[in-house]
Design a protein around this motif. Structure first.
Motif, PDB file in Angstrom:
ATOM      1  N   VAL A   1      37.147  69.060  81.616  1.00 25.23           N
ATOM      2  CA  VAL A   1      35.834  68.444  81.369  1.00 25.23           C
ATOM      3  C   VAL A   1      35.923  66.948  81.678  1.00 25.23           C
ATOM      4  O   VAL A   1      36.820  66.259  81.206  1.00 25.23           O
ATOM      5  N   GLY A   2      35.013  66.473  82.496  1.00 28.65           N
ATOM      6  CA  GLY A   2      35.009  65.050  82.855  1.00 28.65           C
ATOM      7  C   GLY A   2      35.948  64.698  83.992  1.00 28.65           C
ATOM      8  O   GLY A   2      36.048  63.529  84.358  1.00 28.65           O
ATOM      9  N   SER A   3      36.621  65.681  84.574  1.00 28.94           N
ATOM     10  CA  SER A   3      37.555  65.365  85.663  1.00 28.94           C
ATOM     11  C   SER A   3      36.858  65.412  87.023  1.00 28.94           C
ATOM     12  O   SER A   3      37.494  65.276  88.061  1.00 28.94           O
ATOM     13  N   GLU A   4      35.554  65.572  87.024  1.00 25.36           N
ATOM     14  CA  GLU A   4      34.713  65.412  88.215  1.00 25.36           C
ATOM     15  C   GLU A   4      35.187  66.240  89.423  1.00 25.36           C
ATOM     16  O   GLU A   4      35.170  65.781  90.566  1.00 25.36           O
TER      17      GLU A   4
ATOM     18  N   GLY B   1      33.776  47.241  76.079  1.00 26.30           N
ATOM     19  CA  GLY B   1      33.124  48.482  76.462  1.00 26.30           C
ATOM     20  C   GLY B   1      33.842  49.218  77.578  1.00 26.30           C
ATOM     21  O   GLY B   1      34.967  48.880  77.953  1.00 26.30           O
ATOM     22  N   THR B   2      33.147  50.228  78.107  1.00 26.77           N
ATOM     23  CA  THR B   2      33.671  51.001  79.231  1.00 26.77           C
ATOM     24  C   THR B   2      32.667  50.927  80.383  1.00 26.77           C
ATOM     25  O   THR B   2      31.464  50.764  80.150  1.00 26.77           O
ATOM     26  N   THR B   3      33.161  51.045  81.608  1.00 23.38           N
ATOM     27  CA  THR B   3      32.296  50.900  82.773  1.00 23.38           C
ATOM     28  C   THR B   3      31.467  52.146  83.050  1.00 23.38           C
ATOM     29  O   THR B   3      30.554  52.108  83.858  1.00 23.38           O
ATOM     30  N   THR B   4      31.788  53.242  82.384  1.00 22.23           N
ATOM     31  CA  THR B   4      30.915  54.411  82.510  1.00 22.23           C
ATOM     32  C   THR B   4      30.878  55.204  81.212  1.00 22.23           C
ATOM     33  O   THR B   4      31.886  55.762  80.771  1.00 22.23           O
TER      34      THR B   4
ATOM     35  N   GLU C   1      39.707  49.020  84.481  1.00 23.59           N
ATOM     36  CA  GLU C   1      39.499  49.375  83.074  1.00 23.59           C
ATOM     37  C   GLU C   1      40.720  50.029  82.443  1.00 23.59           C
ATOM     38  O   GLU C   1      41.096  49.689  81.326  1.00 23.59           O
ATOM     39  N   ILE C   2      41.340  50.955  83.155  1.00 26.24           N
ATOM     40  CA  ILE C   2      42.408  51.721  82.491  1.00 26.24           C
ATOM     41  C   ILE C   2      43.802  51.166  82.754  1.00 26.24           C
ATOM     42  O   ILE C   2      44.730  51.466  82.021  1.00 26.24           O
TER      43      ILE C   2
ATOM     44  N   ALA D   1      35.374  57.234  81.634  1.00 31.04           N
ATOM     45  CA  ALA D   1      36.149  56.577  82.691  1.00 31.04           C
ATOM     46  C   ALA D   1      37.510  57.247  82.827  1.00 31.04           C
ATOM     47  O   ALA D   1      38.466  56.900  82.148  1.00 31.04           O
ATOM     48  N   GLY D   2      37.583  58.202  83.743  1.00 31.57           N
ATOM     49  CA  GLY D   2      38.852  58.887  83.981  1.00 31.57           C
ATOM     50  C   GLY D   2      39.027  60.123  83.115  1.00 31.57           C
ATOM     51  O   GLY D   2      38.152  60.510  82.339  1.00 31.57           O
TER      52      GLY D   2
END
Lengths: 472, 472
Positions: A200-203, A414-417, A433-434, B191-192
């Protein structure tokens, strides 16, 4: 077409049938990109429409045998270019796998294929008194597969969380065509790594989701709605902060800034006060006395913060009207502002006012229009940069403002997404970010599951060094 | 002690100081195993007590340089042998890293070190009107690090979920000593990859958690408590199923079977009805009229199912008394039953009655005593096999019953571990539950993050083929 391409296309056609493998450029062009206008997109060699898990496995076996990149996608509602086509690759459109396979009231779960539209699932369970909370703005056309791939959020998140919070189990076709089943039908379970939540979330970079077992909730009560306007962002920010510290959990808590308010008013002619710098819209869906109490506390918090106007209603039609201004914000910005870049920064809830002010400063500095709407209750803001796409200078300033907003978000912790994903538009920002250790862990996991790097290459992070051409 | 061992022990002592590296066998023996009596345990060469992240990084650099296995552990409250020592390895005891670094009411989160005891965190946030829900039975002595490693649940899960649902961000020292920071302080973020949730529940096999940013909730209202007894398990099962279908979400919904009831009564002399085959205890913490309504609906469901007895109370002391029988179940079984094997099967909520009956059949078939207590609201059952450890035949039958229970759980669509983890006692069962593809994915991810296989080897799954010796 090269001989190699003809070979693997023939293999695909043999496996799935000719009506599932399309190569006409006029047709495939429709599947080349999502809604992110700033993202590059290539031209796929084939657009493939699997009907079942076996089809997906067959496609991935062919692709891995021939080293062909595969980009999975749903309806194409993405906002980060995450499903944009790769030159010469396969775009795997999951929309024909659109069955709700099971709704269990006894175990409060649903089993669905990835092409099911979010609203289709919501409607399918509503009859059983159940509720699938994640509600991205595109809920009436985005697919569950895309929601899973990007870990979609929406308006409900403040109370009900995001997509990953509802995932019990997944079926995933791996890069080499093997079928992984992971997770479970039970509420709890710790047998092995949480692979489902890794996908999930790994696009689409680690596997292709072909089935999901999703937890449901009891349907909420009809909402009570409140709207309040403020002469300063600090006042609205104070309300959000006090909502958190007071332990309130509204089912919706949205914010829009002065730019959005003025723009919406241009379109709706609703007589909104142009001196207003922030509008909050909140709902409580706890029902009965509890909802009344929640809204009463919210009203008091708004008044204490010096609201210009506070109004609440139990009437659902009137509540929908109060929400309409919020829902109109992006369409209005798009209509009035020309081209738009929708950003997606999430900040700690205590930093919302600072973030709104920072966006105003960026707008002034870059001489562009930025309207901010956002999910105040969870800090996820959508600053939207409006510009004339035909004006090269304005376009450049808009892109610079987009980056300034991301830097502002990071500087506020914050986070960029928050919910749109990294896609292909925030690769540099993810790295920033990471950091290098986390990036290296991402690459290690990607290599472990997709050693040839064929699944949605160049999305989320680069497997190649920065600056290298990715073919889209 | 070999020269090599002396060398790396000296390196550890240089890095952490002599009071942090213990080798006295009388001392190290105390850290060799957790609470799972059936799990094998080796003898560690050293027990190491890091005080800060840098210490952990130094230990892992030394360990990876010399190829020494490292077993992280907290208080040792585990029930699956997951932190049992490996012969000649390092046992890394995280209990000195026990600071609550931050409690933010504005962002409703806490930042803690792994050695913080669960109750310590609960107490630290209670003063701010906040609540950290995960509440394993050992909450007054287990550590957050162990809770994260096993993705602990507890009584609260039916309403509030498990540990992973509260993890926003983690700091993790990787096998090679690098420090990974992953996740965020914001409520949302995509993010990631969701690395934080990959580490949660990985039982120390992928990295050593050195800090966690945890979401908190507003403190719940004082609970209203209900207890109901039933002459058949089917009646109790019907209530649980109707609770789910009616859309109720009690804050606690526990069950105990007839064996537990009789055993508890032997200890408490509470006059419990020995003909009772199931007891349900439920709570609502929504407060006010909503709680009263929730309990009224629950009462009606119990009566409709034919309960022998239903009683509810808003009085907290009386509520605690009603819960006391449930909390006494395991201690009573331990006191009366001799040795105990605590199983940890989660089944779909619709299968609870079938599971209880199946456990009775297994008890009769294997001629052992099995008492079942469980978190009925989420289907997580703890059948407990009681036996005389000195009787080899009885012991063998008890172990066979333990396995029968796991097979029963799987046959009902459940999982072999709802919250205790695989540890070292369910390696075969993990393979059976998740199958070869998922097992291979586990091994790939493990190799990606810990290529030398030094972190808690032989826990969760075997890196070596079944039957090979693991040194513990």
């Amino acid at each position: 077409m090269t001989t190699t391409t003809a070979t693997w296309l023939a293999e695909l056609t043999d496996a799935l049938g000719p009506d599932s493998v399309l190569t006409d450029p006029d047709v495939t062009a429709a599947y080349a990109r999502d809604q992110a206008m700033m993202a590059p997109a290539g031209t796929p060699a084939a657009v493939v429409f699997p009907r079942r898990t076996d089809d997906v496995a067959a496609v991935l076996r062919v692709a891995s045998r021939h080293g062909i990149p595969v980009v999975p996608r749903g309806a194409g509602s993405g906002l980060a270019g995450g499903s944009n086509a790769v030159d010469g690759g396969i775009t795997l459109v999951m929309t024909r796998m659109d069955a709700v396979l099971e709704v269990s009231t006894a175990d409060r779960l649903a089993v669905v294929q990835p092409g099911v539209v979010n609203k289709q699932l919501r409607d399918a369970v509503a009859g059983s008194g159940l509720f699938y909370p994640p509600d991205p703005s595109s809920y009436d056309w985005c697919t569950i597969g895309g929601n899973l791939a990007t870990n979609s959020g929406g308006l409900c998140c403040v109370k009900y969380g995001v997509t990953t919070d509802y995932v019990l189990g997944l079926e995933v076709v791996l890069a080499d065509g093997r079928v992984l089943r992971t997770g479970r039908r039970t509420v709890k379970g710790v047998a092995g790594y949480d692979l489902a939540r890794l996908f999930v979330g790994s696009e689409g970079t680690l596997g292709v989701i072909t089935e999901a077992t999703l937890a449901l909730r009891p349907a909420p009560k009809a909402p009570v709605t409140l709207a309040a306007s403020f002469a300063t962002t600090a006042q609205a920010g104070q309300v959000v902060e006090r909502v958190v510290t007071a332990g309130l959990v509204p089912s919706l808590l949205e914010i829009m800034d002065g730019t959005c308010i003025r723009t919406v008013d241009q379109v709706l002619k609703a007589g909104l006060d142009h001196d207003t710098r922030a509008l909050l819209v909140a709902q409580s869906d706890t029902g009965g006395a509890a909802a009344a109490e929640e809204i009463a506390v919210l009203t008091a918090l708004c008044e204490e913060a010096g609201a210009q106007f506070v109004h609440s209603t139990e009437d659902q039609a009137e509540g929908d009207l109060l929400l309409a201004a919020r829902r109109m914000a992006l369409p209005a910005l798009e209509r009035v502002g020309g081209a738009v870049l929708i950003d997606d920064v999430a900040v700690p809830r205590s930093r919302i006012a600072g973030f709104l002010d920072g966006c105003d400063a960026i707008a002034a500095d870059r001489d562009v229009v930025i309207g901010v709407v956002g999910h105040a209750g969870d800090g996820n803001m959508h600053p939207t940069v409006c510009f004339d796409a035909g004006d090269a200078d304005q376009r450049q300033r808009a892109y610079a403002a987009f980056d300034d907003i991301l830097a502002l978000g990071l500087s506020l912790g914050g986070t960029t997404t928050g919910e749109h994903g990294v896609g292909t538009i925030k690769l540099d920002w993810l790295e920033r970010e990471i950091g290098p250790v986390a990036l290296d862990v991402h690459r290690s996991i990607k290599s472990a599951l997709d050693p040839a790097g064929l699944l949605n290459p160049g999305t989320v992070f680069r497997s190649t060094p920065a600056g290298a051409t990715l073919g889209r």
